[in-house]
Design an enzyme around this catalytic site. Structure first.
Site, mmCIF file in Angstrom:
data_model
loop_
_atom_site.group_PDB
_atom_site.id
_atom_site.type_symbol
_atom_site.label_atom_id
_atom_site.label_comp_id
_atom_site.label_asym_id
_atom_site.label_seq_id
_atom_site.Cartn_x
_atom_site.Cartn_y
_atom_site.Cartn_z
ATOM 1 N N GLY A 52 15.325 29.150 -24.358
ATOM 2 C CA GLY A 52 15.473 27.989 -25.223
ATOM 3 C C GLY A 52 15.510 26.775 -24.334
ATOM 4 O O GLY A 52 14.696 26.642 -23.429
ATOM 5 N N SER A 54 18.039 24.928 -21.780
ATOM 6 C CA SER A 54 19.321 25.256 -21.152
ATOM 7 C C SER A 54 20.375 24.162 -21.345
ATOM 8 O O SER A 54 21.562 24.466 -21.523
ATOM 9 C CB SER A 54 19.137 25.602 -19.677
ATOM 10 N N CYS A 84 15.214 33.395 -19.093
ATOM 11 C CA CYS A 84 14.653 32.045 -19.054
ATOM 12 C C CYS A 84 15.770 30.988 -19.052
ATOM 13 O O CYS A 84 16.456 30.873 -18.050
ATOM 14 C CB CYS A 84 13.647 31.873 -20.187
ATOM 15 N N ARG A 115 14.575 24.864 -12.433
ATOM 16 C CA ARG A 115 14.591 25.026 -13.879
ATOM 17 C C ARG A 115 13.236 25.144 -14.574
ATOM 18 O O ARG A 115 13.062 25.963 -15.469
ATOM 19 C CB ARG A 115 15.366 23.833 -14.436
ATOM 20 N N ILE A 143 7.305 31.369 -20.215
ATOM 21 C CA ILE A 143 7.154 30.154 -21.037
ATOM 22 C C ILE A 143 8.020 29.059 -20.413
ATOM 23 O O ILE A 143 9.237 29.064 -20.567
ATOM 24 C CB ILE A 143 7.603 30.409 -22.496
ATOM 25 N N ARG A 144 7.409 28.192 -19.692
ATOM 26 C CA ARG A 144 8.133 27.132 -18.969
ATOM 27 C C ARG A 144 9.336 27.711 -18.218
ATOM 28 O O ARG A 144 10.443 27.197 -18.276
ATOM 29 C CB ARG A 144 8.601 26.024 -19.931
ATOM 30 N N HIS A 179 10.357 36.372 -20.498
ATOM 31 C CA HIS A 179 10.907 36.679 -21.832
ATOM 32 C C HIS A 179 10.652 38.145 -22.202
ATOM 33 O O HIS A 179 9.651 38.442 -22.859
ATOM 34 C CB HIS A 179 10.243 35.782 -22.886
ATOM 35 N N GLU A 181 11.921 39.883 -24.402
ATOM 36 C CA GLU A 181 12.022 40.108 -25.855
ATOM 37 C C GLU A 181 10.685 39.876 -26.550
ATOM 38 O O GLU A 181 10.539 40.196 -27.728
ATOM 39 C CB GLU A 181 13.116 39.202 -26.453
HETATM 40 N N1 GLN Z 1 12.999 25.847 -18.399
HETATM 41 C C1 GLN Z 1 13.672 25.784 -19.660
HETATM 42 C C2 GLN Z 1 15.088 25.258 -19.526
HETATM 43 O O1 GLN Z 1 15.713 25.453 -18.540
HETATM 44 C C3 GLN Z 1 13.754 27.155 -20.287
HETATM 45 C C4 GLN Z 1 12.473 27.536 -20.938
HETATM 46 C C5 GLN Z 1 12.613 28.741 -21.810
HETATM 47 O O2 GLN Z 1 13.717 29.282 -22.011
HETATM 48 N N2 GLN Z 1 11.531 29.173 -22.424
HETATM 49 O O3 GLN Z 1 15.618 24.666 -20.434
#
Ligand code: GLN
Length: 196
Positions: A52, A54, A84, A115, A143-144, A179, A181
């Site tokens: 999500g 952080s 993540c 991050r 994902i990022r 991820h 999940e």
């Molecule tokens: N890089 C994001 C963060 O630290 C996390 C991205 C993710 O959970 N998909 O907020």
């Protein structure tokens, strides 16, 4: 046995399903609950902190009174999986962005995270990962995602992608940049349940 998924923001429902699959796979009888209140944490034997944002998750953990119990549970040996954003929150040290946003890390694992390390290159991608303790590659969905820049002390790297750490374990805690999940492969959630 009750497994909890922190469900204040982010990719929580997918973890509920993955844990249900993992329980079925291991022949365990149990329940998976979405955790939003401290009293729910008291009933769980293991916890997932999902992906999500952080900063948002950390603020909500503090506001809802989940932050201190999570730190205590991690220290007391309750199995925790952070994916993540959850990986970021488990870390003891963050990067400049963590600092700038005032993100309150749980600080449970001896590792430093960057991050959005993978986000700056590509929004999202999938890659097969060799994970210590697994005999076939795991489909890693990024994902990022953060990278784990370094680990020390009792924290051990379990997987790398292009030379960068994307999964680590410290005693009762697991952290992934990716991820699990989202991959229809419940081996990582089984790893968490096996720590019980
Ligand atoms: N890089 C994001 C963060 O630290 C996390 C991205 C993710 O959970 N998909 O907020």
């Amino acid at each position: 046995m009750i497994a909890g998924v922190i469900s204040v923001q982010g990719a929580a429902p997918e973890h509920v399903h993955a844990l249900q699959d993992a329980m079925a796979g291991l022949g365990l009888h149990g329940e998976v609950i979405a955790v939003r209140r401290p009293e729910q944490l008291a009933s769980v034997s293991c916890v997932v902190i999902p992906g999500g944002e952080s900063t948002t998750i950390s603020k909500l953990l503090l506001r809802l009174g989940l932050y201190d119990p999570m730190v205590r549970m991690g220290e007391e040996g309750v199995p925790i999986l952070g994916t993540c954003a959850g990986c970021v929150l488990l870390a003891r040290e963050g990067d400049d962005e963590v600092e700038r946003t005032g993100t309150a890390l749980l600080g449970l694992m001896d590792m430093k995270v960057d991050r959005n390390a993978f986000g700056r290159q590509r929004e999202s991608f999938e890659a097969p990962l060799d994970i210590k303790g697994m005999n076939a590659p795991f489909p890693g969905v990024f994902i990022r995602g953060p990278i784990i820049e370094r680990t020390w002390g009792r924290c051990e790297a379990l997987s790398t992608y292009q030379g960068r750490i994307v999964m680590a374990r410290q005693d009762n805690m697991l952290a992934t940049s990716f991820h699990p999940e989202l991959s229809r492969d419940s081996r990582l959630h089984e790893m968490l349940l096996r720590m019980l």
